[in-house]
Motif scaffolding. Structure first.
Motif, PDB file in Angstrom:
ATOM      1  N   LEU A 154       0.939  -1.121   0.035  1.00 38.81           N
ATOM      2  CA  LEU A 154       0.137   0.031  -0.059  1.00 38.81           C
ATOM      3  C   LEU A 154       0.901   1.358   0.130  1.00 38.81           C
ATOM      4  CD1 LEU A 154      -2.733   1.258   0.069  1.00 38.81           C
ATOM      5  CD2 LEU A 154      -2.459   1.181   2.719  1.00 38.81           C
ATOM      6  N   LEU A 155       1.709   1.350   0.836  1.00 40.67           N
ATOM      7  CA  LEU A 155       2.939   2.425   0.836  1.00 40.67           C
ATOM      8  C   LEU A 155       3.604   2.665  -0.505  1.00 40.67           C
ATOM      9  CD1 LEU A 155       3.842   4.813   2.577  1.00 40.67           C
ATOM     10  CD2 LEU A 155       5.805   3.034   3.304  1.00 40.67           C
ATOM     11  N   LYS A 156       3.849   1.608  -1.061  1.00 41.41           N
ATOM     12  CA  LYS A 156       4.635   1.911  -2.367  1.00 41.41           C
ATOM     13  C   LYS A 156       3.766   2.330  -3.379  1.00 41.41           C
ATOM     14  CE  LYS A 156       7.852  -1.993  -1.969  1.00 41.41           C
ATOM     15  NZ  LYS A 156       8.274  -3.396  -2.544  1.00 41.41           N
ATOM     16  N   ALA A 157       2.428   1.902  -3.350  1.00 40.99           N
ATOM     17  CA  ALA A 157       1.377   2.235  -4.302  1.00 40.99           C
ATOM     18  C   ALA A 157       1.108   3.968  -4.061  1.00 40.99           C
ATOM     19  CB  ALA A 157       0.153   1.620  -4.323  1.00 40.99           C
ATOM     20  N   ARG A 158       0.950   4.306  -2.631  1.00 38.04           N
ATOM     21  CA  ARG A 158       0.277   5.507  -2.447  1.00 38.04           C
ATOM     22  C   ARG A 158       1.548   6.669  -1.972  1.00 38.04           C
ATOM     23  NH1 ARG A 158      -4.267   5.167   0.478  1.00 38.04           N
ATOM     24  NH2 ARG A 158      -3.781   7.558   1.156  1.00 38.04           N
ATOM     25  N   VAL A 160       2.741   8.023   0.379  1.00 34.94           N
ATOM     26  CA  VAL A 160       2.535   8.234   1.971  1.00 34.94           C
ATOM     27  C   VAL A 160       0.593   8.057   2.397  1.00 34.94           C
ATOM     28  CG1 VAL A 160       4.096  10.105   2.212  1.00 34.94           C
ATOM     29  CG2 VAL A 160       1.856  10.712   1.466  1.00 34.94           C
ATOM     30  N   LEU A 161       0.503   7.843   3.475  1.00 32.27           N
ATOM     31  CA  LEU A 161      -0.961   7.742   3.892  1.00 32.27           C
ATOM     32  C   LEU A 161      -1.302   8.987   4.544  1.00 32.27           C
ATOM     33  CD1 LEU A 161      -0.997   3.901   4.933  1.00 32.27           C
ATOM     34  CD2 LEU A 161      -1.250   4.942   2.537  1.00 32.27           C
ATOM     35  N   PHE A 257       6.030   6.048  11.373  1.00 29.46           N
ATOM     36  CA  PHE A 257       6.795   6.988  10.606  1.00 29.46           C
ATOM     37  C   PHE A 257       6.883   6.818   9.120  1.00 29.46           C
ATOM     38  CE2 PHE A 257      10.470   8.787   8.797  1.00 29.46           C
ATOM     39  CZ  PHE A 257      11.022   9.964   9.718  1.00 29.46           C
ATOM     40  N   ALA A 258       7.037   5.567   8.746  1.00 29.96           N
ATOM     41  CA  ALA A 258       7.023   5.112   7.420  1.00 29.96           C
ATOM     42  C   ALA A 258       5.888   5.287   6.614  1.00 29.96           C
ATOM     43  CB  ALA A 258       7.304   3.584   7.297  1.00 29.96           C
ATOM     44  N   LEU A 259       4.653   5.398   7.073  1.00 28.45           N
ATOM     45  CA  LEU A 259       3.215   5.338   6.710  1.00 28.45           C
ATOM     46  C   LEU A 259       3.137   6.872   6.398  1.00 28.45           C
ATOM     47  CD1 LEU A 259       1.297   2.744   8.558  1.00 28.45           C
ATOM     48  CD2 LEU A 259       2.094   2.740   6.031  1.00 28.45           C
TER      49      LEU A 259
END
Length: 654
Positions: A154-158, A160-161, A257-259
């Motif tokens: 999901l993170l790769k596609a977006r 950031v969330l 943090f990553a999201l």
């Protein structure tokens, strides 16, 4: 034992069809098998997962159950994942470990501990363990398949969330971690790639390859393990410091943090640089980010170098960040491509309600859970040529039975009692009836929720309920007493013998390929002698329940009809409830807090039985419009109602 995207959704493309050789043997391609020009540099170490051979087209378990191998899903350092489909068409993910990679007792113990820990878990935000078995080449860990990929995908596609999405994900993750920690289990490999999405976009923690049980006496572990970007500083200290539950708290901070910012805080190309940054707590929040000050404040606390300064799981949820902005009731698959459009319209009042409901659903306020124990029997097989011990089999009688599905009655019994009860394959008809009843109930509930159907209050009556029960399925079966006055035993072989308390009549219920179940009624004079043993078992449980168990619904017996054709079709045990499916289409849920709810008349009416045996039956539309029962409200009604609907959906076989 990470498998990357091992639990992702699949299409119908056949595995390696273009590469199938003339001899028919299919081999899964391995990245390391691609040849490169020879160089003088040191050869890269081959993954242990490359030792895993492609499973046969049908994998057979010890008891003969067959699983059809599907697509190759992915691989990690130790295992490969394949799609598996059982004989009813249900699809699972099979984590496959090559026996050739299990070269010593330490590796074997590690694998069996993973199985033991994962098998003992039952939480809505943990990937469900289904089964484990082996053949001559591989060990298979059968898991719930999560079709919407992982948080990493999901993170790769977006990139950031949004904060509302991350709030919901964090509560679900924290609920699962709290469940683990209550059972003295530390996951030790929490990362975005090990957090998967179910069909409803709820997150599920998977991969227990590095999980460990912490002893209350030492409370520490000393093995250096984990994924570089997520390793806590105390883990890098090895035996000099030791580590415990706080490493999972650190991982929450890394994931958050990553999201919100697009990448882990200590990320670098060189692993040693990552470790140095972790030890020195060197990270910065991107200056161009629009993330709130509250989110940064929480992350800073979570990433405290000193583990004793990190907030507890309960303290995390008390942080202002969870209350300072929108909190969605759920996340849809729209999130897989873009920020959900409805987030901006969630009011503060709705957010607070959604936050409280989410915490209830994930069990934040649940009572203490018994710790996981790794027993000697979990690590030693009884047979020289096998790896998996009997104690880790789902059919092991030392563990509670999650479900006892109805099966065909043994041919020797059927043929000698009556020819009318002899049917070749009645299970399919049974499942069709069970599925039809479940589907009709869910459809009615949905139409009532959408105000398309309104139950007739004049036709309302209190349902027949299971008032007492004893699970003795490790020897005979499941015994129960109904408020109608009937006492029965659902035997392990599938047949049911039912007796009324005030008569000598016997009802023998068995499988029927035409009707699903067929009821034979016998008087005292006509009862076959071959049923004497089953009747003795029923009488034994009747005396036991009379002497030792209280009637949980004494008020129901006076008002319920004395129907003699109601019996227990199936039951399911869960950490949160036990579910009964009765032949009149009722579904009873006995929750762990001693409240009981019954969905009756194909979803039109709802009954609540309190711990003090107060009973209230109302049309479902009334309960939903008022948000609770009238005379005996349950403070967790909305959560339990969602539990029941989810359970009904789960029972429908595809």
């Amino acid at each position: 034992m990470s498998t990357g995207r091992a639990l992702q959704a699949l299409n119908n493309v056949q595995l390696n069809t273009k590469a199938t050789p003339s001899n028919g043997i299919i081999k899964t391609p391995v990245r390391s098998s691609i040849s490169k020009p020879e160089t003088k540099s040191k050869k890269k170490k081959e993954k242990l997962s490359s030792l895993c051979k492609t499973p046969p087209s049908v994998v057979r378990t010890r008891n003969g159950r067959g699983y059809h191998r599907g697509l190759f899903l992915g691989e990690g350092g130790f295992a490969r994942c394949f799609q598996m489909k059982d004989e009813s068409g249900r699809i699972f993910a099979a984590k496959t470990v090559a026996k050739a990679s299990i070269k010593n007792e330490k590796t074997k113990t590690k694998l069996l501990s993973e199985i033991k820990i994962h098998k003992s878990m039952s939480h809505p935000n943990i990937v469900q363990f289904v089964d484990c078995f082996e053949d001559d080449v591989n060990v298979y860990i059968l898991l719930e398949i999560c079709p919407n990929q992982s948080l990493m995908d999901l993170l790769k596609a977006r990139k950031v969330l949004s904060e509302p999405e991350v709030r919901l994900f964090m509560v679900q993750i924290i609920g699962a971690i709290k469940y683990l920690h209550r059972r003295r289990v530390v996951h030790r490999d929490l990362k975005l790639g090990n957090i998967f999405f179910d069909p409803d976009m709820n997150v599920k923690i998977g991969d227990f390859g590095l999980a460990t049980v912490v002893s209350p006496s030492t409370n520490k572990r000393y093995t250096i393990c984990g994924t570089p970007n997520y390793i806590a500083p105390e883990v890098l200290g090895g035996k000099a410091t030791g580590h415990s539950f706080e490493v999972d708290i650190w991982a929450i901070g890394i994931m958050m943090f990553a999201l919100l910012f697009g990448k882990p805080p200590f990320q670098a190309k060189d692993v040693q640089v990552i470790y140095e940054r972790i030890k020195n707590n060197e990270y910065k929040f991107p200056a161009d980010s629009s993330a709130s000050a509250e989110s940064k404040n929480l992350i800073t606390k979570l990433l405290s170098t000193d583990p004793t300064l990190r907030p507890s799981l309960d303290e995390i949820l008390e942080h202002e960040w969870f209350k300072c902005g929108p909190f969605p009731a759920k996340i849809s698959t729209e999130s897989l491509k873009q920020i959900p459009k409805n987030l901006a319209f969630i009011t503060k009042e709705e957010s607070l309600i959604n936050f409280a409901t989410c915490k209830q659903r994930v069990g934040i306020n649940d009572s203490y859970k018994s710790p996981v124990e790794i027993l000697k029997t979990d690590l030693e097989s009884e047979q020289p040529k096998t790896l998996l011990p009997h104690s880790l089999s789902p059919n092991n009688t030392k563990n509670k039975y999650k479900e006892i599905p109805p099966v065909a009655v043994r041919n020797t019994v059927r043929s000698r009692i009556t020819n009318e009860l002899a049917n070749a394959h009645p299970e399919n008809q049974m499942m069709r009836i069970l599925n039809d009843t479940l589907s009709a109930t869910l459809m009615n509930m949905k139409e009532i929720e959408e105000q398309k159907l309104r139950p007739d209050a004049r036709a309302m009556k209190k349902p027949i309920v299971v008032s007492k029960w004893v699970d003795y399925s490790n020897k005979h079966g499941f015994s129960y007493q109904l408020s109608s006055g009937a006492i029965g035993v659902l035997f392990n072989a599938g047949q049911t013998v039912l007796k009324m308390v005030d008569t000598t009549d016997v009802f023998y219920i068995s499988s029927s390929s035409e009707e699903g179940w067929q009821v034979a009624h016998y008087t005292e004079e006509t009862t076959p002698s071959l049923l004497s043993r089953e009747i003795e078992v029923v009488d034994f449980f009747r005396k036991y329940m009379t002497a030792h168990l209280s009637d949980v619904s004494s008020g129901a017996r006076k008002s319920s009809s004395r129907s003699k054709d109601v019996f227990l079709r199936r039951y399911t045990r869960d950490d949160n409830y036990i579910m009964f499916e009765l032949s009149n289409g009722s579904y009873q849920f006995n929750f762990k807090d001693h409240h009981k709810m019954v969905i009756s008349e194909l979803g039109q009416y709802l009954t609540h039985i309190t711990p003090s045996k107060e009973i209230e039956t109302l049309p479902l539309d009334y309960v939903l419009s008022h948000g609770n029962f009238y005379e005996s409200p349950d403070e967790y009604f909305s959560v339990k109602y969602d539990f029941m609907k989810h359970a009904l959906r789960d029972k429908i076989s595809i």
